[in-house]
Design a protein around this motif. Structure first.
Motif, PDB file in Angstrom:
ATOM      1  N   GLU A 139      -2.906  -3.646   3.718  1.00  0.00           N
ATOM      2  CA  GLU A 139      -2.986  -2.443   4.541  1.00  0.00           C
ATOM      3  C   GLU A 139      -2.973  -2.832   6.015  1.00  0.00           C
ATOM      4  O   GLU A 139      -3.484  -3.888   6.390  1.00  0.00           O
ATOM      5  CB  GLU A 139      -4.260  -1.647   4.236  1.00  0.00           C
ATOM      6  N   ASN A 140      -2.412  -1.954   6.827  1.00  0.00           N
ATOM      7  CA  ASN A 140      -2.433  -2.138   8.270  1.00  0.00           C
ATOM      8  C   ASN A 140      -2.953  -0.850   8.892  1.00  0.00           C
ATOM      9  O   ASN A 140      -2.433   0.232   8.604  1.00  0.00           O
ATOM     10  CB  ASN A 140      -1.038  -2.467   8.810  1.00  0.00           C
ATOM     11  N   HIS A 141      -3.969  -0.982   9.716  1.00  0.00           N
ATOM     12  CA  HIS A 141      -4.628   0.199  10.276  1.00  0.00           C
ATOM     13  C   HIS A 141      -4.246   0.465  11.728  1.00  0.00           C
ATOM     14  O   HIS A 141      -4.850   1.317  12.381  1.00  0.00           O
ATOM     15  CB  HIS A 141      -6.145   0.054  10.144  1.00  0.00           C
ATOM     16  N   ASN A 142      -3.239  -0.253  12.218  1.00  0.00           N
ATOM     17  CA  ASN A 142      -2.731   0.047  13.555  1.00  0.00           C
ATOM     18  C   ASN A 142      -1.944   1.351  13.536  1.00  0.00           C
ATOM     19  O   ASN A 142      -1.301   1.688  12.547  1.00  0.00           O
ATOM     20  CB  ASN A 142      -1.821  -1.079  14.028  1.00  0.00           C
ATOM     21  N   ARG A 143      -1.949   2.051  14.659  1.00  0.00           N
ATOM     22  CA  ARG A 143      -1.211   3.316  14.752  1.00  0.00           C
ATOM     23  C   ARG A 143       0.264   3.057  15.038  1.00  0.00           C
ATOM     24  O   ARG A 143       0.612   2.199  15.834  1.00  0.00           O
ATOM     25  CB  ARG A 143      -1.802   4.201  15.844  1.00  0.00           C
ATOM     26  N   VAL A 144       1.079   3.848  14.375  1.00  0.00           N
ATOM     27  CA  VAL A 144       2.528   3.795  14.558  1.00  0.00           C
ATOM     28  C   VAL A 144       3.012   5.221  14.758  1.00  0.00           C
ATOM     29  O   VAL A 144       2.540   6.147  14.086  1.00  0.00           O
ATOM     30  CB  VAL A 144       3.215   3.160  13.329  1.00  0.00           C
ATOM     31  N   MET A 145       3.974   5.421  15.681  1.00  0.00           N
ATOM     32  CA  MET A 145       4.554   6.737  15.934  1.00  0.00           C
ATOM     33  C   MET A 145       6.046   6.680  15.652  1.00  0.00           C
ATOM     34  O   MET A 145       6.671   5.614  15.719  1.00  0.00           O
ATOM     35  CB  MET A 145       4.273   7.162  17.385  1.00  0.00           C
ATOM     36  N   ILE A 146       6.635   7.823  15.353  1.00  0.00           N
ATOM     37  CA  ILE A 146       8.012   7.879  14.880  1.00  0.00           C
ATOM     38  C   ILE A 146       8.993   7.232  15.854  1.00  0.00           C
ATOM     39  O   ILE A 146       9.973   6.603  15.421  1.00  0.00           O
ATOM     40  CB  ILE A 146       8.417   9.343  14.561  1.00  0.00           C
ATOM     41  N   GLU A 147       8.765   7.319  17.173  1.00  0.00           N
ATOM     42  CA  GLU A 147       9.713   6.700  18.103  1.00  0.00           C
ATOM     43  C   GLU A 147       9.654   5.173  18.054  1.00  0.00           C
ATOM     44  O   GLU A 147      10.554   4.483  18.545  1.00  0.00           O
ATOM     45  CB  GLU A 147       9.484   7.178  19.543  1.00  0.00           C
ATOM     46  N   LEU A 183       6.334  -0.258  -4.391  1.00  0.00           N
ATOM     47  CA  LEU A 183       6.677  -0.676  -3.035  1.00  0.00           C
ATOM     48  C   LEU A 183       5.422  -1.092  -2.272  1.00  0.00           C
ATOM     49  O   LEU A 183       5.430  -2.092  -1.538  1.00  0.00           O
ATOM     50  CB  LEU A 183       7.407   0.450  -2.310  1.00  0.00           C
ATOM     51  N   ALA A 184       4.336  -0.342  -2.454  1.00  0.00           N
ATOM     52  CA  ALA A 184       3.075  -0.695  -1.798  1.00  0.00           C
ATOM     53  C   ALA A 184       2.553  -2.037  -2.298  1.00  0.00           C
ATOM     54  O   ALA A 184       1.988  -2.830  -1.524  1.00  0.00           O
ATOM     55  CB  ALA A 184       2.039   0.394  -2.037  1.00  0.00           C
ATOM     56  N   SER A 185       2.745  -2.331  -3.580  1.00  0.00           N
ATOM     57  CA  SER A 185       2.278  -3.609  -4.135  1.00  0.00           C
ATOM     58  C   SER A 185       3.101  -4.779  -3.604  1.00  0.00           C
ATOM     59  O   SER A 185       2.637  -5.917  -3.575  1.00  0.00           O
ATOM     60  CB  SER A 185       2.343  -3.577  -5.663  1.00  0.00           C
ATOM     61  N   ARG A 186       4.329  -4.507  -3.171  1.00  0.00           N
ATOM     62  CA  ARG A 186       5.180  -5.560  -2.617  1.00  0.00           C
ATOM     63  C   ARG A 186       4.947  -5.773  -1.129  1.00  0.00           C
ATOM     64  O   ARG A 186       5.182  -6.867  -0.608  1.00  0.00           O
ATOM     65  CB  ARG A 186       6.650  -5.201  -2.811  1.00  0.00           C
ATOM     66  N   GLY A 187       4.576  -4.705  -0.439  1.00  0.00           N
ATOM     67  CA  GLY A 187       4.532  -4.771   1.014  1.00  0.00           C
ATOM     68  C   GLY A 187       3.229  -4.298   1.602  1.00  0.00           C
ATOM     69  O   GLY A 187       2.153  -4.451   1.027  1.00  0.00           O
ATOM     70  N   VAL A 188       3.333  -3.679   2.782  1.00  0.00           N
ATOM     71  CA  VAL A 188       2.160  -3.263   3.538  1.00  0.00           C
ATOM     72  C   VAL A 188       2.143  -1.746   3.677  1.00  0.00           C
ATOM     73  O   VAL A 188       3.171  -1.107   3.873  1.00  0.00           O
ATOM     74  CB  VAL A 188       2.127  -3.944   4.924  1.00  0.00           C
ATOM     75  N   MET A 202       3.491   5.781   5.084  1.00  0.00           N
ATOM     76  CA  MET A 202       4.437   4.762   5.553  1.00  0.00           C
ATOM     77  C   MET A 202       4.197   3.453   4.814  1.00  0.00           C
ATOM     78  O   MET A 202       3.063   2.974   4.719  1.00  0.00           O
ATOM     79  CB  MET A 202       4.291   4.550   7.062  1.00  0.00           C
ATOM     80  N   LEU A 203       5.294   2.880   4.297  1.00  0.00           N
ATOM     81  CA  LEU A 203       5.252   1.600   3.597  1.00  0.00           C
ATOM     82  C   LEU A 203       6.363   0.708   4.138  1.00  0.00           C
ATOM     83  O   LEU A 203       7.449   1.196   4.444  1.00  0.00           O
ATOM     84  CB  LEU A 203       5.464   1.795   2.089  1.00  0.00           C
ATOM     85  N   VAL A 204       6.105  -0.582   4.235  1.00  0.00           N
ATOM     86  CA  VAL A 204       7.118  -1.533   4.680  1.00  0.00           C
ATOM     87  C   VAL A 204       7.094  -2.753   3.768  1.00  0.00           C
ATOM     88  O   VAL A 204       6.034  -3.373   3.585  1.00  0.00           O
ATOM     89  CB  VAL A 204       6.901  -1.985   6.135  1.00  0.00           C
ATOM     90  N   TYR A 205       8.249  -3.081   3.206  1.00  0.00           N
ATOM     91  CA  TYR A 205       8.408  -4.308   2.418  1.00  0.00           C
ATOM     92  C   TYR A 205       9.482  -5.160   3.069  1.00  0.00           C
ATOM     93  O   TYR A 205      10.636  -4.746   3.199  1.00  0.00           O
ATOM     94  CB  TYR A 205       8.794  -3.968   0.974  1.00  0.00           C
ATOM     95  N   LEU A 252       3.209  -6.459  14.252  1.00  0.00           N
ATOM     96  CA  LEU A 252       2.133  -6.118  13.322  1.00  0.00           C
ATOM     97  C   LEU A 252       2.449  -6.601  11.917  1.00  0.00           C
ATOM     98  O   LEU A 252       1.539  -6.882  11.131  1.00  0.00           O
ATOM     99  CB  LEU A 252       1.906  -4.603  13.308  1.00  0.00           C
ATOM    100  N   LEU A 253       3.736  -6.676  11.583  1.00  0.00           N
ATOM    101  CA  LEU A 253       4.141  -7.179  10.274  1.00  0.00           C
ATOM    102  C   LEU A 253       4.029  -8.697  10.224  1.00  0.00           C
ATOM    103  O   LEU A 253       3.587  -9.266   9.222  1.00  0.00           O
ATOM    104  CB  LEU A 253       5.578  -6.749   9.971  1.00  0.00           C
ATOM    105  N   ARG A 254       4.419  -9.343  11.300  1.00  0.00           N
ATOM    106  CA  ARG A 254       4.396 -10.812  11.329  1.00  0.00           C
ATOM    107  C   ARG A 254       2.982 -11.362  11.468  1.00  0.00           C
ATOM    108  O   ARG A 254       2.685 -12.469  11.009  1.00  0.00           O
ATOM    109  CB  ARG A 254       5.271 -11.315  12.471  1.00  0.00           C
ATOM    110  N   ASN A 255       2.128 -10.585  12.106  1.00  0.00           N
ATOM    111  CA  ASN A 255       0.737 -11.024  12.300  1.00  0.00           C
ATOM    112  C   ASN A 255      -0.206  -9.899  11.869  1.00  0.00           C
ATOM    113  O   ASN A 255      -0.605  -9.075  12.698  1.00  0.00           O
ATOM    114  CB  ASN A 255       0.494 -11.396  13.763  1.00  0.00           C
ATOM    115  N   PRO A 256      -0.551  -9.842  10.579  1.00  0.00           N
ATOM    116  CA  PRO A 256      -1.376  -8.737  10.069  1.00  0.00           C
ATOM    117  C   PRO A 256      -2.749  -8.639  10.729  1.00  0.00           C
ATOM    118  O   PRO A 256      -3.382  -7.579  10.662  1.00  0.00           O
ATOM    119  CB  PRO A 256      -1.514  -9.064   8.574  1.00  0.00           C
ATOM    120  N   LYS A 257      -3.207  -9.709  11.375  1.00  0.00           N
ATOM    121  CA  LYS A 257      -4.525  -9.679  12.014  1.00  0.00           C
ATOM    122  C   LYS A 257      -4.464  -9.083  13.418  1.00  0.00           C
ATOM    123  O   LYS A 257      -5.506  -8.893  14.058  1.00  0.00           O
ATOM    124  CB  LYS A 257      -5.099 -11.094  12.085  1.00  0.00           C
TER     125      LYS A 257
END
Length: 514
Positions: A376-384, A65-70, A363-366, A413-418
């Protein structure tokens, strides 16, 4: 009272969500939530480098899953299950919804007794859908417009599979169907399983898992039974051509650490003794063998779901898969090694703790066509943040909620990884989770703030703060509170301002202090 600026438009200008569902090609969403899984309890490294702890576990499907996504390296949740799950369904910070500890029996607080302090009166009956009217259902609770209901209204076929833990027994919130799930597989008020073993009928005490009676007296492990039932449930929306939301919420890897005999041999030597573990510098004991097998069984479930989706190319092209945990890994009692140091290394603390080990999640997102594989994405994400994010993914932009939503969509953050954005996070846990633990390891009544590089923890009992630069001290070993008093006081004021805005309730002394 609303999550979307579009919801401020006059009602006549709002497009009904069912009409949107008919005119747009909405993606399917699988949210794969694991219970009590720490950020390092996987072969996928979420730290800046692979660690010996990563090497202990076998999670090839997470790797896939990590190899497919972020991979999100800074994903967070509450330190305890119910607060996280209630935030997920409502989009509210735990300090606002006030389900700040784990729920079970009606009107029963689950705090451990303390000789000095009392927890605040909190919503021990969990969250309830805002459609309930009885005094029983509206007592000591927070009413919400639930995420699955909004998705259902938008044309989604909504499936709940596994652990719920949203509302107390005898309330509407005990049943996931009250929140808009069209199918409920084995979800109730219990926060863990009495047993993972079908031959034990998944346990006989109050934590018994209901709804899987067809597996009784077989060798089917609970994780496997849930996976089979989830795949069965998916056939209906796929056959009917409807978008689906599958909330795959495993009981694993919560205690009891019973043996999943499909995988326990992978952690034993030929003589039956546990494999020698380089990190612990000793063989794994029975609990750690079973714990590792629970993780591998969970990972097999993920793989089974991915293979099922992949077997239907038209479905695979339009299915988002998200992996997350509800709190940090268990780090005391049943675990081998130095408690609060080895279990979530290099983080310190664990489930129930305000330190990184209790709140940092894998956390992984595909998202086909959106995420780039192996990034990889280094932005912070919280459960809410999951509440607005999933609605964003589902193209549901025009909706109203009865609750204030604190989460921020991570879809940009997914649409614009930068994209780099600031994300201040607040935790509030004014409770005593269990006994024989110390504020020294992040336990006890606390509130916390993560701002920039810094993680501030305020302890209610001692009226003291700890301050850590988590960017260069992930183990939180260097308390900077006395070295940086101005920064500490500034962050403390910011924390209390946020708590006041949320209307957070505070613990009190049993004997007033002078």
């Amino acid at each position: 009272m609303t999550t979307s600026p579009l919801a401020l438009l006059p009602t006549a200008l709002l497009i009904p969500t069912n009409a949107l569902a008919q005119t747009q090609n909405k993606p399917n969403i699988v949210l794969f939530l694991v219970d009590d899984m720490g950020w390092q309890e996987t072969s996928v490294p979420f730290y800046k480098e692979k660690t010996l702890l990563n090497s202990r576990y076998r999670t090839p499907n997470m790797e896939q899953l990590a190899s497919r996504g972020v991979k999100f390296t800074q994903a967070y949740a509450s330190a305890i299950s119910s607060p996280s799950r209630c935030s997920l369904l409502s989009g509210m910070n735990a300090a606002r919804h006030k389900v700040t500890n784990w729920t079970f029996d009606y009107n029963v607080e689950t705090d451990m007794n303390d000789p000095e302090m009392m927890p605040p009166t909190w919503n021990c009956n969990g969250i309830q859908p805002d459609t309930v009217t009885s005094a029983h259902n509206r007592h000591r609770t927070t009413l919400i417009t639930p995420l699955p209901q909004l998705l259902k209204d938008a044309g989604y076929y909504t499936i709940h599979c596994g652990k719920a833990h949203f509302g107390a027994r005898t309330t509407a919130g005990e049943d996931p169907r009250s929140f808009g799930f069209m199918v409920n597989i084995a979800g109730g008020a219990n926060g863990g399983p009495a047993s993972y073993l079908a031959r034990k009928e998944f346990g006989s005490n109050r934590f018994h898992v209901y709804g899987l009676e067809q597996y009784y007296n077989t060798d089917t492990f609970l994780t496997e039974a849930l996976t089979i039932e989830a795949i069965k449930a998916l056939n209906k929306p796929i056959t009917e051509g409807k978008p689906f939301f599958l909330y795959m919420s495993h009981y694993a890897i919560h205690v009891p650490y019973e043996a999943d005999e499909r995988f326990t041999p992978n952690y034993r030597q030929a003589n039956g003794q546990g494999m020698f573990d380089p990190m612990l510098q000793q063989p794994l004991n029975e609990n750690e063998i079973n714990h590792a097998a629970l993780i591998e069984g969970m990972d097999k479930s993920l793989g089974d779901l991915l293979r099922f989706i992949d077997s239907k190319p038209e479905v695979a092209r339009n299915t988002i898969v998200i992996f997350m945990s509800d709190n940090g890994g268990q780090a005391i009692d049943v675990r081998q090694g130095r408690h609060n140091y080895d279990q979530n290394y290099p983080a310190r603390g664990g489930k129930g703790s305000a330190l990184e080990g209790g709140i940092h999640e894998p956390m992984l997102v595909y998202w086909p066509g959106v995420t780039r594989g192996g990034t990889e994405n280094h932005n912070r994400v919280m459960i809410e943040d999951f509440f607005p994010s999933l609605l964003d993914m589902a193209q549901v932009s025009q909706y109203r909620t009865s609750q204030v939503v604190d989460g921020r969509s991570f879809v940009p953050l997914l649409r614009n990884p930068k994209l780099h954005r600031k994300r201040q996070i607040v935790w509030h846990y004014p409770h005593f989770w269990t006994t024989n633990i110390s504020e020294r390891d992040g336990y006890g009544p606390s509130s916390a703030l993560m701002h920039g590089h810094y993680h501030l923890i305020y302890y209610w009992r001692t009226n003291t703060c700890e301050l850590y630069n988590v960017t260069n001290d992930i183990g939180e070993s260097n308390n900077l509170a006395h070295k940086k008093p101005k920064l500490t006081n500034k962050l403390k004021k910011m924390l209390f301002k946020e708590l006041d805005e949320y209307g957070a309730q505070k613990p009190t002394w049993k004997t007033p202090k002078h």
